[in-house]
Each structure stands twice: as structure tokens, then as C-alpha cells.
Design an enzyme around this catalytic site. Sequence first.
Site, PDB file in Angstrom:
ATOM      1  N   ASP A 169       0.048  -2.642   9.257  1.00  0.00           N
ATOM      2  CA  ASP A 169      -1.410  -2.628   9.106  1.00  0.00           C
ATOM      3  C   ASP A 169      -1.976  -4.033   9.328  1.00  0.00           C
ATOM      4  OD1 ASP A 169      -0.551  -0.215   8.217  1.00  0.00           O
ATOM      5  OD2 ASP A 169      -1.855  -0.137   6.464  1.00  0.00           O
ATOM      6  N   HIS A 178       0.868  -1.173   0.000  1.00  0.00           N
ATOM      7  CA  HIS A 178       0.000   0.000   0.000  1.00  0.00           C
ATOM      8  C   HIS A 178       0.905   1.224   0.000  1.00  0.00           C
ATOM      9  CE1 HIS A 178      -3.828  -2.193   1.591  1.00  0.00           C
ATOM     10  NE2 HIS A 178      -3.730  -2.213   0.270  1.00  0.00           N
ATOM     11  N   ASP A 208       1.186   4.197   1.098  1.00  0.00           N
ATOM     12  CA  ASP A 208       1.639   4.980   2.243  1.00  0.00           C
ATOM     13  C   ASP A 208       2.775   4.295   2.998  1.00  0.00           C
ATOM     14  OD1 ASP A 208      -0.466   3.133   2.841  1.00  0.00           O
ATOM     15  OD2 ASP A 208      -0.729   4.036   4.811  1.00  0.00           O
ATOM     16  N   HIS A 209       3.161   3.088   2.563  1.00  0.00           N
ATOM     17  CA  HIS A 209       4.240   2.372   3.221  1.00  0.00           C
ATOM     18  C   HIS A 209       5.478   2.193   2.341  1.00  0.00           C
ATOM     19  CE1 HIS A 209       1.942   1.091   6.843  1.00  0.00           C
ATOM     20  NE2 HIS A 209       0.937   1.378   6.022  1.00  0.00           N
ATOM     21  N   HIS A 252      -4.100  -8.370   6.808  1.00  0.00           N
ATOM     22  CA  HIS A 252      -4.436  -7.147   6.077  1.00  0.00           C
ATOM     23  C   HIS A 252      -5.007  -7.529   4.708  1.00  0.00           C
ATOM     24  CE1 HIS A 252      -4.578  -2.896   5.756  1.00  0.00           C
ATOM     25  NE2 HIS A 252      -3.628  -2.771   4.854  1.00  0.00           N
ATOM     26  N   HIS A 280       0.113   4.947  12.909  1.00  0.00           N
ATOM     27  CA  HIS A 280      -0.754   4.738  11.746  1.00  0.00           C
ATOM     28  C   HIS A 280      -2.147   5.340  11.993  1.00  0.00           C
ATOM     29  CE1 HIS A 280      -2.727   2.455   8.410  1.00  0.00           C
ATOM     30  NE2 HIS A 280      -1.535   2.671   7.854  1.00  0.00           N
TER      31      HIS A 280
END
Length: 307
Positions: free
Chosen positions: A213, A64, A66-67, A142, A271
Amino acid sequence: MSLELLILGSNSAAFAHRRHHTAQVLKLQDQYFLIDCGEGTQLLMKRNKVKLSRIDHIFISHLHGDHYFGLIGLLSTMHLFGRKKELLLIGPPGLSEILQLQLRYSETSLNFKINFKEFTPGESEMIYDHPKYTVTTLPMDHRVPCSGYLFKEKPKKRRINRKMLDDVKLSNLDIVRLKDGEDILDSDGSVKYENKVMTLDPNPSYSYAFFSDTRLRPELMEIIRGVDLLYHEATFANDMKDRAIQTYHTTAEQAAQYAKEAEVGKLVLGHFSARYKELDPIISEAKAVFERSELAIEGTKFIVDGK
């Protein structure tokens, strides 16, 4: 020796309220590990005076954006700065292909070699075995293949009691044996130097668990039980518990209960959802369950040194 965790970014999904995407630097055994690399990570490293040249290990939890959207920019900057040292990159299936595609279409040939290790989705495995520490993957729950990481120092050797050295002369072999816990014997087999007199207890070995996550992972509790420091995602407060379940995330209360049951030394929450401009609901909820809870505020350094 100590364990140090520096928070670079701590927000989920999108930049908001001056909080950036997930990224942090762990210092262990005088080595620096970058864990996740959201957009803007290299700027946050510069702001926090982390030299790019010190980063020889990068761990990515999942794909994802944002990582990991900051990764190609970081690698490109390392290249432009003339890096020659090899770099270890550990991450999910598909990451190597993405980087190769980006480098190919930008006609970039890096000055340094990337040693890529792909974790096995859904499995816990020792993915890196160093003489002084190990790194074990922690399969998250996740929406895409995702892994956390457990960094754990190996037991340290005993320490020579310097106060005893004035009266004795030890060879290098004697010192090695004493550090290994042995007595030093005379030629007739009698004890010449007793280990418990000549040495002190080893320095403590530290551990850090990074939970990216995920929904709650009770299956991993025994693996991380008693870690000195646990980072656990806490995207929502408990009034959004249903939303957390739907989006494969965790609430602050759930993370705190997990930390309490796992008997960890300290819990760091991160997060955060962009819906929370202020983080009081997150930390208040966690501390009500587990007092040793802290927020992953950007620029904050968490130090574990046994004191």
C-alpha cells in the site's frame, strides 16, 4: 531455475466479489516466501496446494489488518501440525509484540522458533543476505509504517559445457575454478583448459519487487529499475485519483506509468478496491500505458524463466 509468483489474495480492505485479502507466495531458488498474510491465507494456501511446511520465510508489509490478520492463525496451524523448523519473520515495529500478546493469552507455546527481524520505517536496507539472493526493504508512502520488498538473485556462476567432458578429465577443484571464470593452467603456467571453451554463460538472475500500500514512490525507481516482475498496488482507477491520494494509494494508470519508466519486465496489479466488481477499468487503464500489465487474479501464477 525460474522465479514464480502465486497470487493467493488480491483485494484491499475487505473480502468482496470472491476476492480475498493480500497474500502471495514467491518461489525463488527452490525456497518459498509468503508475502503478507491477510485473513484466510492458510485456506487459500490449501486451495492452491501450497504446503505449510515449505514456508520458511514470511514477510509482512504493515499492520493494517488486511495484510496480517491471517498470521496468528497460520502460525498456530503450523504449531498444531508439529512444525519444528525455525521460521524467519520480517515485518514492521509492533508485530512481534502483537504476536506475543496473542500467544500469551491463548496460553500457546510454539513448537518452533520464530526469528523476527524488524524493518526500519522509512529506510531501504538489505534485511536478508543469503548466499544466493538478497532481500531489500522498499519504504512505502502509507498512513502507517509500511515496506515493500525487493528479492534479487545474486549473479550465478558459469556452467560447465558438458559436451567438452568426454575428452578431458577435470578434478573437483578444476570445476570450481572454471565455474568461477578462471582458466585451468598447466604446471608451466600455460593454459590447459580455456574457460570460454569449457564453460557456458551463467543462467540469468531474476528479481521481483513487491510494492504494498503506497502513494507513488519515485525515490525507489532506480533501486527497482529493470526488475523482471513488479507487483504494484492499484487500488483505484484514475477517475478516483484524488481519493487515492487522500488514502495513500495508487491508481492503475500511475502504477503502469511507474512500471514503464522503471523499465520492468512485467507489471502485476493488485489490492483492488471493493468498489470494482469487475476489473476491466483497472487493466484497460494500465495496458493503455504499459502493455505488459496483468491483473493479480487469485490462483494465477506468474513465471519468469527467461524464455
